[in-house]
Design an enzyme around this catalytic site. Structure first.
Site, PDB file in Angstrom:
ATOM      1  N   SER A  22       0.888  -0.728  -0.005  1.00  0.00           N
ATOM      2  CA  SER A  22      -0.336   0.220  -0.077  1.00  0.00           C
ATOM      3  C   SER A  22       0.342   0.942  -0.044  1.00  0.00           C
ATOM      4  O   SER A  22       2.108   1.531   0.248  1.00  0.00           O
ATOM      5  CB  SER A  22      -0.662   0.349   1.083  1.00  0.00           C
ATOM      6  OG  SER A  22      -1.318   1.864   1.839  1.00  0.00           O
ATOM      7  N   TYR A  44      -2.688   0.218  10.565  1.00  0.00           N
ATOM      8  CA  TYR A  44      -2.975  -0.318   9.407  1.00  0.00           C
ATOM      9  C   TYR A  44      -1.365  -0.432   8.383  1.00  0.00           C
ATOM     10  O   TYR A  44      -0.559  -1.075   7.950  1.00  0.00           O
ATOM     11  CB  TYR A  44      -4.051  -0.534   8.288  1.00  0.00           C
ATOM     12  CG  TYR A  44      -3.958  -0.043   7.299  1.00  0.00           C
ATOM     13  CD1 TYR A  44      -3.928  -1.508   6.528  1.00  0.00           C
ATOM     14  CD2 TYR A  44      -4.008   1.133   5.968  1.00  0.00           C
ATOM     15  CE1 TYR A  44      -4.584  -1.364   5.435  1.00  0.00           C
ATOM     16  CE2 TYR A  44      -3.461   0.143   4.807  1.00  0.00           C
ATOM     17  CZ  TYR A  44      -3.967  -1.150   4.242  1.00  0.00           C
ATOM     18  OH  TYR A  44      -4.257  -1.061   3.596  1.00  0.00           O
TER      19      TYR A  44
END
Length: 234
Positions: A136, A149
């Site tokens: 990501s 995260y």
């Protein structure tokens, strides 16, 4: 590689980027297995796109052992892992709980490692393979609320580098794709809201990126690529 001859496992394959990637690879002629924790949903998606459903929780070592063995047996071979399974919750540091941190790391980091480890054992024994880690842009630059995260994605990026250094000598390509914001169910499940904005990325954008990286001749590989929306509305 020739995708029409590929034998692929896509983790987190019942929705979002995983589903789009599995479908595209099936359309290109690959034999594809998908895994996920919701068995009913997984089987419905597998039937729809023409894949093999193997229910599994990647954070459970026994599940992963069974998963990889099933893929090798039922696909008649195995040479591509798309390590996509992941979850997220977002909270400030003051509000982040130990349970949130632990669960995200169990799936996003431990789970990715377990599936990669069992897959790499087969790839080494069979003379080569491919590991594609879906990371990501949050693994490149963290934002507010990303303690759990973002840190898990930074960790996965580090694992990618370690595995690449270890596995290149075995003709195993270890690659990384970093999607920016993609319109999927991820945000709703993580407690955030997301508008259906056509200017932002869609799962097919990432699926096509993954396929193009895999299609490069086996003598070469793209180690990492990042995909941003050209001009997102917000």
């Amino acid at each position: 590689m020739d995708l029409s001859r590929a034998h692929v496992l896509v983790t987190g394959g019942s929705s979002g980027i995983g589903r789009a990637t599995a479908k595209l690879l099936v359309d290109r002629g690959a034999q594809v297995a998908i895994c996920g924790r919701n068995a009913a949903r997984l089987r419905a998606v597998a039937e729809e796109i023409g894949a093999l459903a193997v229910p599994a929780d990647v954070s459970q070592e026994s599940d992963v052992d069974r998963l990889v063995k099933t893929v090798i047996r039922d696909l008649g071979g195995y040479d591509v892992l798309v390590n996509n399974a992941g979850i997220g919750t977002f909270a400030t540091l003051l509000e982040t709980t130990a349970e949130q941190m632990r669960r995200i790391w169990e799936i996003n980091v431990l789970g990715a490692m377990l599936v990669a480890r069992e897959s790499a054992r087969h790839f080494v024994a069979s003379g080569g393979g491919n590991i594609m880690n879906v990371v990501s842009t949050s693994g490149q630059r963290a934002g507010a609320g990303g303690s759990a995260y973002a840190s898990s994605k930074f960790a996965l990026a580090g694992l990618t580098q370690s595995w690449r250094a270890e596995l290149r000598k075995h003709d195993i390509r270890v690659m990384q794709v970093n999607p920016s914001e993609v319109i999927t169910e991820f945000f709703e499940r993580s407690g955030r809201t997301q508008k259906d904005d056509p200017t932002k990325l869609h799962p097919d954008d990432i699926a096509r990126t993954i396929a193009s990286m895999l299609e490069l001749d086996d003598r070469a590989f793209i180690t990492e690529t990042t995909v941003w929306a050209t001009n997102p509305a917000s």
